[in-house]
Write a protein that holds these residues in place. Structure first.
Motif, mmCIF file in Angstrom:
data_model
loop_
_atom_site.group_PDB
_atom_site.id
_atom_site.type_symbol
_atom_site.label_atom_id
_atom_site.label_comp_id
_atom_site.label_asym_id
_atom_site.label_seq_id
_atom_site.Cartn_x
_atom_site.Cartn_y
_atom_site.Cartn_z
ATOM 1 N N SER A 147 0.983 -1.220 0.119
ATOM 2 C CA SER A 147 -0.144 -0.253 -0.103
ATOM 3 C C SER A 147 1.222 1.156 0.040
ATOM 4 O O SER A 147 0.880 2.262 -0.373
ATOM 5 C CB SER A 147 -1.190 -0.005 1.428
ATOM 6 N N LEU A 148 1.905 1.255 0.822
ATOM 7 C CA LEU A 148 3.232 2.374 0.663
ATOM 8 C C LEU A 148 2.982 2.400 -0.490
ATOM 9 O O LEU A 148 3.667 3.894 -1.094
ATOM 10 C CB LEU A 148 3.844 2.386 1.580
ATOM 11 N N LEU A 149 4.155 1.932 -1.089
ATOM 12 C CA LEU A 149 4.819 1.807 -2.544
ATOM 13 C C LEU A 149 4.062 2.239 -3.404
ATOM 14 O O LEU A 149 4.088 2.822 -4.411
ATOM 15 C CB LEU A 149 5.111 0.096 -2.755
ATOM 16 N N LYS A 150 2.500 1.308 -3.309
ATOM 17 C CA LYS A 150 1.918 2.253 -4.295
ATOM 18 C C LYS A 150 1.573 3.762 -4.548
ATOM 19 O O LYS A 150 1.262 4.356 -5.723
ATOM 20 C CB LYS A 150 0.403 1.218 -4.338
ATOM 21 N N ARG A 151 1.057 3.981 -2.876
ATOM 22 C CA ARG A 151 0.625 5.368 -2.375
ATOM 23 C C ARG A 151 1.829 6.480 -3.012
ATOM 24 O O ARG A 151 1.604 7.460 -3.885
ATOM 25 C CB ARG A 151 0.740 5.601 -1.354
ATOM 26 N N TRP A 152 3.279 5.599 -3.269
ATOM 27 C CA TRP A 152 4.613 6.348 -3.387
ATOM 28 C C TRP A 152 4.495 6.259 -4.827
ATOM 29 O O TRP A 152 4.913 7.747 -5.770
ATOM 30 C CB TRP A 152 5.802 6.172 -2.924
ATOM 31 N N ARG A 153 3.790 5.807 -5.567
ATOM 32 C CA ARG A 153 4.138 5.486 -7.094
ATOM 33 C C ARG A 153 3.284 6.399 -7.565
ATOM 34 O O ARG A 153 3.217 6.959 -9.006
ATOM 35 C CB ARG A 153 3.502 4.120 -7.536
ATOM 36 N N ALA A 154 2.090 6.373 -7.255
ATOM 37 C CA ALA A 154 0.368 7.509 -7.461
ATOM 38 C C ALA A 154 0.925 8.678 -7.289
ATOM 39 O O ALA A 154 0.223 9.902 -8.429
ATOM 40 C CB ALA A 154 -0.327 6.617 -6.542
ATOM 41 N N GLU A 155 2.265 8.967 -6.179
ATOM 42 C CA GLU A 155 1.974 10.410 -5.655
ATOM 43 C C GLU A 155 3.115 11.269 -7.178
ATOM 44 O O GLU A 155 3.537 11.936 -6.720
ATOM 45 C CB GLU A 155 2.299 10.620 -4.462
ATOM 46 N N GLY A 156 3.525 10.071 -7.696
ATOM 47 C CA GLY A 156 4.802 9.957 -8.324
ATOM 48 C C GLY A 156 6.116 9.806 -8.327
ATOM 49 O O GLY A 156 7.481 10.436 -8.381
ATOM 50 N N LEU A 157 6.444 9.891 -6.806
ATOM 51 C CA LEU A 157 7.587 9.713 -5.849
ATOM 52 C C LEU A 157 8.016 8.456 -6.122
ATOM 53 O O LEU A 157 9.360 8.208 -5.595
ATOM 54 C CB LEU A 157 7.360 9.679 -4.418
ATOM 55 N N LEU A 158 7.824 7.231 -6.936
ATOM 56 C CA LEU A 158 8.537 6.060 -7.318
ATOM 57 C C LEU A 158 8.554 5.409 -8.445
ATOM 58 O O LEU A 158 6.876 4.871 -8.291
ATOM 59 C CB LEU A 158 7.623 5.490 -5.784
ATOM 60 N N ARG A 159 8.908 5.811 -8.981
ATOM 61 C CA ARG A 159 8.510 4.856 -10.875
ATOM 62 C C ARG A 159 9.334 3.809 -10.993
ATOM 63 O O ARG A 159 8.690 3.310 -12.217
ATOM 64 C CB ARG A 159 8.679 6.161 -11.961
ATOM 65 N N ILE A 160 10.339 3.662 -10.204
ATOM 66 C CA ILE A 160 11.367 2.746 -11.162
ATOM 67 C C ILE A 160 11.069 1.186 -9.850
ATOM 68 O O ILE A 160 11.011 0.331 -9.641
ATOM 69 C CB ILE A 160 12.252 3.208 -10.513
ATOM 70 N N ALA A 161 9.642 1.152 -9.153
ATOM 71 C CA ALA A 161 9.249 0.198 -8.050
ATOM 72 C C ALA A 161 8.358 -0.572 -8.930
ATOM 73 O O ALA A 161 7.777 -1.902 -8.088
ATOM 74 C CB ALA A 161 8.754 0.372 -7.201
ATOM 75 N N ASP A 162 7.921 -0.760 -10.356
ATOM 76 C CA ASP A 162 6.769 -1.892 -11.462
ATOM 77 C C ASP A 162 7.123 -2.941 -10.537
ATOM 78 O O ASP A 162 6.684 -4.251 -10.409
ATOM 79 C CB ASP A 162 5.784 -1.196 -11.768
ATOM 80 N N PRO A 163 8.307 -3.786 -11.242
ATOM 81 C CA PRO A 163 9.203 -4.628 -11.228
ATOM 82 C C PRO A 163 8.793 -5.922 -9.432
ATOM 83 O O PRO A 163 8.477 -6.837 -8.499
ATOM 84 C CB PRO A 163 9.966 -5.171 -11.985
#
Length: 177
Positions: A147-163
């Motif tokens: 949930s935390l990882l997805k939130r950061w991704r949605a906020e544009g703070l974590l673009r490299i973490a999909d895998p």
């Protein structure tokens, strides 16, 4: 992460403050680890211990009353883990010689997205925090981490973490819930 504390239940915050850390938890954390912890305003530096080698956890186990034999068995079980807690209590240990930690550290030191590498480590620390502060089992701690990882991704703070997110989701599904 935003500077708010909405990423985990109030009960975790209350419990985390009451736990007494074992003796010997004071240590100087590397800049990378301090940077990751700073992304999680409810985690204190004193709640995290970096082990230069996994075998160093033996000293903690023996000081907590584990027999040398049981402590050695525990060290063998933990040797491959990057981060872990013992019996769902603080401190959160980081094994600096684990391949996962070394890979994330290399990404922070030499990669194109050092802040994102710090967020990946922060998510791992957060996962262990959920065990120690909230008493959560693996399935729940993984859910919180994802949930935390997805939130950061949605906020544009974590673009490299999909895998990485996909691997955590698979790990959670494999737990059978």
């Amino acid at each position: 992460m935003s500077s708010d504390r909405r990423s985990h239940p109030l009960a975790c915050r209350d419990n985390a403050r009451k736990q007494v850390l074992p003796r010997g938890t004071a240590n100087r954390l590397p800049l990378f680890v301090r940077h990751a912890i700073a992304l999680l305003p409810f985690i204190e530096d004193r709640q995290v211990v970096i082990l230069p080698r996994a075998v160093k956890v033996l000293e903690y186990l023996v000081s907590w009353g584990y027999s040398r034999e049981i402590a050695a068995e525990t060290v063998n079980e933990l040797a491959d883990l990057a981060e872990f807690t013992i019996d769902h209590h603080f401190p959160i240990f980081i094994n600096a010689e684990s391949p996962n930690y070394i890979r994330i550290l290399a990404s922070w030191e030499r990669g194109n997205s050092p802040d994102e590498a710090a967020r990946v480590l922060a998510s791992e620390i957060y996962h262990e925090y959920r065990h120690a502060a909230c008493g959560e089992e693996e399935w729940e701690a993984l859910a919180a981490q994802i949930s935390l990882l997805k939130r950061w991704r949605a906020e544009g703070l974590l673009r490299i973490a999909d895998p990485y997110i996909a691997s955590k989701e698979l790990q959670r599904r494999n737990l059978g819930r």
